[in-house]
Motif scaffolding. Structure first.
Motif, PDB file in Angstrom:
ATOM      1  N   VAL A  52      49.198  59.293   3.998  1.00  0.00           N
ATOM      2  CA  VAL A  52      50.294  59.931   4.741  1.00  0.00           C
ATOM      3  C   VAL A  52      49.866  61.321   5.211  1.00  0.00           C
ATOM      4  CG1 VAL A  52      52.659  60.835   4.588  1.00  0.00           C
ATOM      5  CG2 VAL A  52      52.098  58.610   3.561  1.00  0.00           C
ATOM      6  N   LEU A  76      50.563  51.667   6.947  1.00  0.00           N
ATOM      7  CA  LEU A  76      51.538  52.038   5.920  1.00  0.00           C
ATOM      8  C   LEU A  76      52.842  51.269   6.096  1.00  0.00           C
ATOM      9  CD1 LEU A  76      50.845  55.863   5.894  1.00  0.00           C
ATOM     10  CD2 LEU A  76      50.501  54.306   3.953  1.00  0.00           C
ATOM     11  N   GLY A 100      56.319  57.425   0.512  1.00  0.00           N
ATOM     12  CA  GLY A 100      55.364  57.918   1.501  1.00  0.00           C
ATOM     13  C   GLY A 100      55.743  57.535   2.921  1.00  0.00           C
ATOM     14  N   VAL A 101      56.189  56.301   3.107  1.00  0.00           N
ATOM     15  CA  VAL A 101      56.599  55.859   4.444  1.00  0.00           C
ATOM     16  C   VAL A 101      57.876  56.578   4.875  1.00  0.00           C
ATOM     17  CG1 VAL A 101      57.393  53.863   5.784  1.00  0.00           C
ATOM     18  CG2 VAL A 101      55.366  53.677   4.338  1.00  0.00           C
ATOM     19  N   LEU A 155      56.707  59.994   5.941  1.00  0.00           N
ATOM     20  CA  LEU A 155      56.026  59.856   7.225  1.00  0.00           C
ATOM     21  C   LEU A 155      57.042  59.690   8.360  1.00  0.00           C
ATOM     22  CD1 LEU A 155      53.286  59.328   8.769  1.00  0.00           C
ATOM     23  CD2 LEU A 155      53.750  56.908   8.352  1.00  0.00           C
TER      24      LEU A 155
END
Length: 146
Positions: A68, A87, A135-136, A139
């Motif tokens: 990320v 991702l 993390g996504v 992001l």
């Protein structure tokens, strides 16, 4: 294992920011590109099962934030787009294989491309799955705010 690629990639990325030497960014790009494209790290384009032990199953939790970080550093490059797609594909696959509220299928499997059917869930695997989803989200939030 992804722990090694993740820590090396992030260390290189950090060194680039400290020194402003392009060599370090190139190293980060190479190692993270490798982990997101190599059949040695993937099964069907999804990060592979790295083993059922607590230590091995948490390795992806280390890698994901570093992917990320690199994706957010890259300024609209092809690598950035590839990392974003990678991702998101992993997160969509994991999400599709979680049966929320149904034991034991509600747990993250060691391989995100299949449903967990074991008796004892690894907290390392759960941390890896949580790292991916967080993390996504980080992001996507950063991309929406730019």
């Amino acid at each position: 294992l992804t722990y090694t690629q993740g820590t090396y990639g992030e260390a290189s990325r950090q060194l680039y920011h400290i020194t402003n030497e392009k060599y370090y960014l190139t190293c980060a790009e190479k190692v993270i590109s490798y982990v997101t494209t190599s059949d040695r790290c993937l099964t069907n384009g999804i990060l592979r099962n790295e083993g059922p032990s607590m230590d091995q199953s948490i390795f992806k939790a280390v890698l994901i934030p570093y992917i990320v970080n690199l994706a957010l550093d890259e300024a609209n490059s092809t690598l950035r787009q590839n990392l974003i797609l990678f991702l998101r594909k992993n997160a969509e696959t994991l999400s599709a294989n979680l049966t929320r509220g149904t034991y034991p299928e509600m747990y993250c499997n060691y391989y995100w491309g299949s449903i967990f059917t074991g008796n004892i869930a690894s907290m390392g695997a759960q941390a890896s799955g949580a790292s991916l989803l967080e993390g996504v989200l980080r992001l996507n939030t950063a991309l929406e705010n730019n």
